[in-house]
Design an enzyme around this catalytic site. Sequence first.
Site, PDB file in Angstrom:
ATOM      1  CB  SER A  87      -0.969  -0.045   1.190  1.00  0.00           C
ATOM      2  OG  SER A  87      -1.982   0.921   1.064  1.00  0.00           O
TER       3      SER A  87
ATOM      4  CD  GLU B 113      -5.756  -3.994  -3.692  1.00  0.00           C
ATOM      5  OE1 GLU B 113      -5.845  -3.620  -2.504  1.00  0.00           O
ATOM      6  OE2 GLU B 113      -4.705  -4.424  -4.187  1.00  0.00           O
TER       7      GLU B 113
ATOM      8  CG  HIS C 156      -5.801  -2.327   0.708  1.00  0.00           C
ATOM      9  ND1 HIS C 156      -5.006  -2.210  -0.415  1.00  0.00           N
ATOM     10  CD2 HIS C 156      -5.251  -1.503   1.650  1.00  0.00           C
ATOM     11  CE1 HIS C 156      -4.031  -1.342  -0.160  1.00  0.00           C
ATOM     12  NE2 HIS C 156      -4.154  -0.916   1.085  1.00  0.00           N
TER      13      HIS C 156
END
Length: 474
Positions: A177, A310, A371
């Site tokens: 990320s 995600e 995510h």
Amino acid sequence: MTHLTPTAAHTGVQLYRGIRYAQPPIGALRFAPPVAHGTDGHAATGHTGIAPQSPSRLRNVMGDFADPQSEDCLNLSVWTPAADHARRPVLFWIHGGAFMSGAGALGWYDGSHLSAEGDVVVVSPNYRLGALGFLHQAGLLDGNLGLLDLELALQWVRINIHRYGGDPDRITVMGQSAGAWSAALMVARMKAEAPSIHQLILQSGPLGVPPALPESATVMAQAFLHALAPGATGAEALQHARAASVPAILEAQGAAIRAIGNSLTPPGHPGLPFGPVADGRVVPGLADYRAYLAQAAGRVPVLVGWTRDEMSAFQAADPGSAEDRANAATARAVFETPSRQWASQARRAGRPAYAFSFDWAPADSRFGACHCIELPFVFGSQAAFAGAPMLGDEPAVSIDNLSRRVRAAWLAFVRHGDPNAAGPQGLPDWPLVVDIDGPVMHIDTRCHVSATGTQPARSTPVPSTFSTPRSSPP
């Protein structure tokens, strides 16, 4: 060096905690570029204060943590099989958290499994977050300090890692990320004649999000300074900010975010109130930014990927709904497409590139393969993620079966530049990227390779020696 107790997970791994790589960023050094700690910076202190931060917005997905916070946070941890002269490959991990939360020292990122299984040295630094790390106002506040922290931590590794059995000429930087975005920028900034990074692993890098314009960052900075010291401007406001308590800093940070809202964020995108700023010095202006990233992609071998769902970590939606379709489009624009572009640009420059989509998700999970879901698999840290909603009620043994294979592939890339070097202990045959269309390794209980371009799709079940049925069919 102070020799601390080895980790409980692997008695063959030595852990050195709280190694200061920079002077504490307090007083005059608050809101200033980091300053190297000095000649005694190699000593492990055990001090593991994490950067001041408010609770993570993903705590209802990943779970939470309550590690002690301290502005004296510019330290790192090292896991090594032995502090000898073996010159092992080095894995430098950069945590995510939208530049607002997280820490390298969290149990989520325990490097002991990777160090023991791969015979590698794992380094995990903290860096400044939120306003303390990324506040920018031209002529007053530099901004991008968190990025400079990471570069100084990497410099520490280059100088000192031989003391811990590591090879400074075999460094793989792995980020997730915000950490992946930071890693990409670090590759772009390193000197071509003296590379400090030799390989990259990019997990869910939001490379489709541009850095903030200085004007936008200044709006946020002014809202922060106003919340902290109403009526003060310029040097007076900065003086107030340097003298304020950490709780007051975090309160002003929250007030600024509430005041600005999502007005500086593209519709549908995850909000990044603080982060990289296109200041033309640390990060190039927007006119040059895409070319800058493309050039960086051609500099080192890469293993790069995204998760299948995600955006469901940020805003879960009913399957098939308009919101679900919008989430998918945003995920492609922010995470998938720019990751594919990075891989294809690396291949055009003659660099090995491997792409993946992490598709595993617990049965009936409203988050899907969201995510951050790959993190316990990469680190083998599912015990630290116990109770994380994103993992649902999946049995630990089921997670561990796939985790061992993922770790083997990742470590094969770290050691050999090729995830296939793990052999049958790793994932199925994983071809190099050909172009932006793939191939892509889909990581799940049953892994397969797909491509929309010239490579045929293949499906390979997990070998029976590692296979444990999940609670629902794959």
